[in-house]
Design an enzyme around this catalytic site. Structure first.
Site, PDB file in Angstrom:
ATOM      1  N   HIS A 228       0.814  -1.213   0.000  1.00 38.93           N
ATOM      2  CA  HIS A 228       0.000   0.000   0.000  1.00 38.93           C
ATOM      3  C   HIS A 228       0.849   1.265   0.000  1.00 38.93           C
ATOM      4  O   HIS A 228       0.609   2.200  -0.764  1.00 38.93           O
ATOM      5  CB  HIS A 228      -0.932   0.002   1.215  1.00 38.93           C
ATOM      6  CG  HIS A 228      -1.749   1.246   1.335  1.00 38.93           C
ATOM      7  ND1 HIS A 228      -1.349   2.321   2.088  1.00 38.93           N
ATOM      8  CD2 HIS A 228      -2.926   1.598   0.760  1.00 38.93           C
ATOM      9  CE1 HIS A 228      -2.251   3.277   1.975  1.00 38.93           C
ATOM     10  NE2 HIS A 228      -3.213   2.865   1.193  1.00 38.93           N
TER      11      HIS A 228
ATOM     12  N   ARG B 190     -14.684  31.273 -19.448  1.00 38.48           N
ATOM     13  CA  ARG B 190     -15.979  30.725 -19.866  1.00 38.48           C
ATOM     14  C   ARG B 190     -16.881  30.635 -18.637  1.00 38.48           C
ATOM     15  O   ARG B 190     -16.550  29.969 -17.657  1.00 38.48           O
ATOM     16  CB  ARG B 190     -15.816  29.339 -20.480  1.00 38.48           C
ATOM     17  CG  ARG B 190     -17.143  28.771 -21.018  1.00 38.48           C
ATOM     18  CD  ARG B 190     -16.967  27.397 -21.648  1.00 38.48           C
ATOM     19  NE  ARG B 190     -16.746  26.372 -20.633  1.00 38.48           N
ATOM     20  CZ  ARG B 190     -16.518  25.090 -20.924  1.00 38.48           C
ATOM     21  NH1 ARG B 190     -16.437  24.716 -22.184  1.00 38.48           N
ATOM     22  NH2 ARG B 190     -16.338  24.213 -19.957  1.00 38.48           N
TER      23      ARG B 190
END
Length: 587
Positions: free
Chosen positions: A411, A550
């Site tokens: 991990h 935008r």
């Protein structure tokens, strides 16, 4: 069935219905790979469960109150949410379908049955119950270890209960934090894989590239341990390491680790952790023939998916099974920047396996268990026996990770590579040699920890032939498209004519509240501040060049998972519905 699907029913449109892990398993079964037979509890079941128990809005509201810079805040919210799920009742219609599917699996009535294992079927068949979140094992979000797996489960009612526990694990601290960090929705849902349990004598993990040097794409890296695979993923032992030439199948390297623990199924059916007998602790786990056979499967699976894979396998009575495959989410370009420095000199304190390359200097913090994660501050060196997925919020703050145990596929290694953090695993004694507060330099490229701050030098770059340094003149202005203000760099600004499109979606949604909810709650100033900070950062870097922004056209379905999104109207076709000029006229 409405709430359960079988592999043969899965198609290219099933991802959001059964989750990434289940989707990949179904594809491999159809392609003929030796995947243990299984069925999938789909996301309709999950949402039905939340609906019946009135949990959806309650969960989202609790998450909206988390302070993500405070580990304890995440842990507290996680405990509350998981307790709500565990204490809630499974709807009868969902429960009955799971029980029916389990009985079919036990009787061998599901397609693609391995005839060599039919004799093992019975009413109390052992299965693994595994998470399959919609945002798991896809593209750039592997979500390694984020949700729970339950092994050696038998009996229909126990399977039903473990499905519920899988759903609860969607809200572990590491899973909540991971979605926050990756800007993923918290209500996308979860499928659950119920899979015939392989009672493995040997198991392991395989990468179809070198995970610590992803530009080495011509090799397959395999790590293996005795017993069940959880031992290797949790980094509890130093596994065997085998490196195989991808093209020829030749074994290039073997490093035999010391495997002091193994997980097995005992005579009562429980998964137990036990000591490995001394004669097997440093014995080679996989035979040479098994190494070559496992690598061959890895090559075929990579070819099938068309990109490097992270694959888990298990071996029972000499037969190899593929129990999971997911895309590698870090590639060569992600780690090149971490390898630019080399050490020069210094006193060596600890050596280990460099699992995620790079160099970092910082203050040592020894972590013995999850209760101490609050000690970690930005820039610290996290030192522990092994990490678990619960460590992710603290790992993200750390400058480097050092563990006593584990290998290239544990991990700590996987998450560090994904985060771009230097990591050394398998040192054997880092938690004993290093002390809290020490300043150390971690050279994870070479697997060495030095005392103090060590001088580093840049690697020499190969001499490049420069044809011309003159500015390229174009008739068309060249502008960039940006979505994240953090990616606005001076070197980009100097080489372009400005920003042709700066999108607002990520600026507005990363804070977890629907853009229109700010207006509804009268938080106009907060909304303005978010826009000022994001747009201002880009404008400052590109000044005096133009930046075209935008505006956000918020459809009713796009941000429904966020706080306030539930107030948006339901539409049959949001693409043609209440947005753009229609919303503007009304609001």
């Amino acid at each position: 069935m409405q709430y359960v699907n079988f592999p043969e029913e899965v198609n290219e449109e099933s991802l959001n219905k059964i989750g990434g892990k289940a989707f990949n398993l179904a594809k491999m079964i159809k392609a003929g790979f030796p995947v243990p037979e299984c069925f999938f509890v789909n996301t309709y079941a999950y949402h039905r469960f939340l609906e019946v128990n009135d949990l959806k809005e309650k969960i989202l509201e609790r998450i909206s109150k988390i302070n993500f810079s405070d580990v304890n805040s995440i842990i507290e919210a996680s405990k509350e949410i998981r307790s709500w799920i565990i204490q809630a009742s499974m709807p009868e219609d969902v429960k009955n379908e799971i029980i029916e599917a389990y009985r079919k699996l036990a009787k061998g009535e599901i397609a693609n049955i391995d005839v060599g294992m039919v004799s093992t079927y019975r009413e109390d068949l052992f299965v693994a119950v595994r998470s399959s979140a919609v945002t798991e094992d896809i593209g750039k979000a592997s979500a390694a270890g984020q949700q729970e797996t339950f092994l050696n489960i038998r009996g229909a009612l126990n399977v039903v209960e473990c499905v519920k526990k899988c759903w609860a694990s969607l809200f572990t601290p590491r899973a909540i934090y991971y979605r926050y960090q990756k800007n993923l929705p918290h209500d996308a849902g979860m499928g659950v894989v119920v899979q015939k349990m392989v009672n493995s004598e040997k198991s392991g993990v395989m990468f179809t590239i070198n995970p610590s040097k992803p530009d080495e794409t011509n090799v397959i890296v395999i790590e293996a341990v005795w017993g069940l695979g959880e031992t290797i993923v949790q980094g509890e032992v130093t596994p065997d390491l085998y490196i195989v030439d991808k093209q020829t199948g030749e074994i290039l390297k073997k490093e035999i680790g010391k495997k002091v623990w193994e997980r097995i199924r005992d005579v009562t059916g429980r998964t137990v952790k036990r000591n490995v007998p001394s004669e097997r602790q440093e014995a080679q786990v996989l035979t040479d023939e098994e190494i070559i056979a496992v690598a061959a499967y890895g090559k075929k699976i990579e070819e099938y998916y068309g990109r490097p894979q992270d694959i888990e396998f298990a071996i029972e009575r000499g037969k190899i099974y593929i129990v999971q495959a997911r895309p590698v989410t870090f590639l060569a370009e992600d780690v090149k920047k971490l390898e630019r420095k080399s050490k020069t000199q210094g006193k060596i304190l600890v050596r280990g396996l460099g699992a995620s390359p790079g160099i970092a200097t910082g203050k040592v913090k020894i972590i013995h268990d999850i209760s101490e994660l609050g000690k970690i501050e930005k820039g610290d060196i996290l030192v522990t026996e092994m990490t678990s997925p619960d460590y992710v919020p603290a790992m993200e703050k750390s400058a480097a990770i050092i563990t006593d145990h584990g290998g290239m596929t544990c991990h700590a290694a996987i998450v560090s590579r994904e985060l771009g953090i230097p990591c050394i695993v398998g040192t054997g004694n880092a938690t004993k040699v290093l002390k809290d507060g020490m300043i150390v330099t971690v050279d994870a490229t070479h697997g060495i920890v030095y005392e103090g701050e060590v001088e580093t030098v840049e690697k020499e770059e190969k001499e490049k032939v420069v044809v011309s340094e003159s500015e390229i003149i174009t008739a068309t202005k060249v502008k960039v498209n940006l979505a994240f203000p953090e990616t606005a760099k001076l070197e980009i600004a100097e080489k372009t004519d400005g920003v042709g499109l700066l999108r607002l979606e990520h600026m507005l949604t990363k804070h977890g509240m629907h853009p229109m909810e700010y207006i509804r709650q009268g938080k106009h100033e907060e909304l303005i501040r978010i826009l000022e900070e994001g747009i201002g950062k880009v404008a400052e870097v590109f000044y005096p060049k133009p930046v075209w922004v935008r505006s956000l056209d918020a459809r009713t379905d796009e941000f429904r998972h966020m706080q306030g999104g539930e107030k948006e109207p339901e539409e049959d076709n949001p693409m043609l519905g209440w947005h753009g000029i229609r919303r503007s006229i009304v609001e």
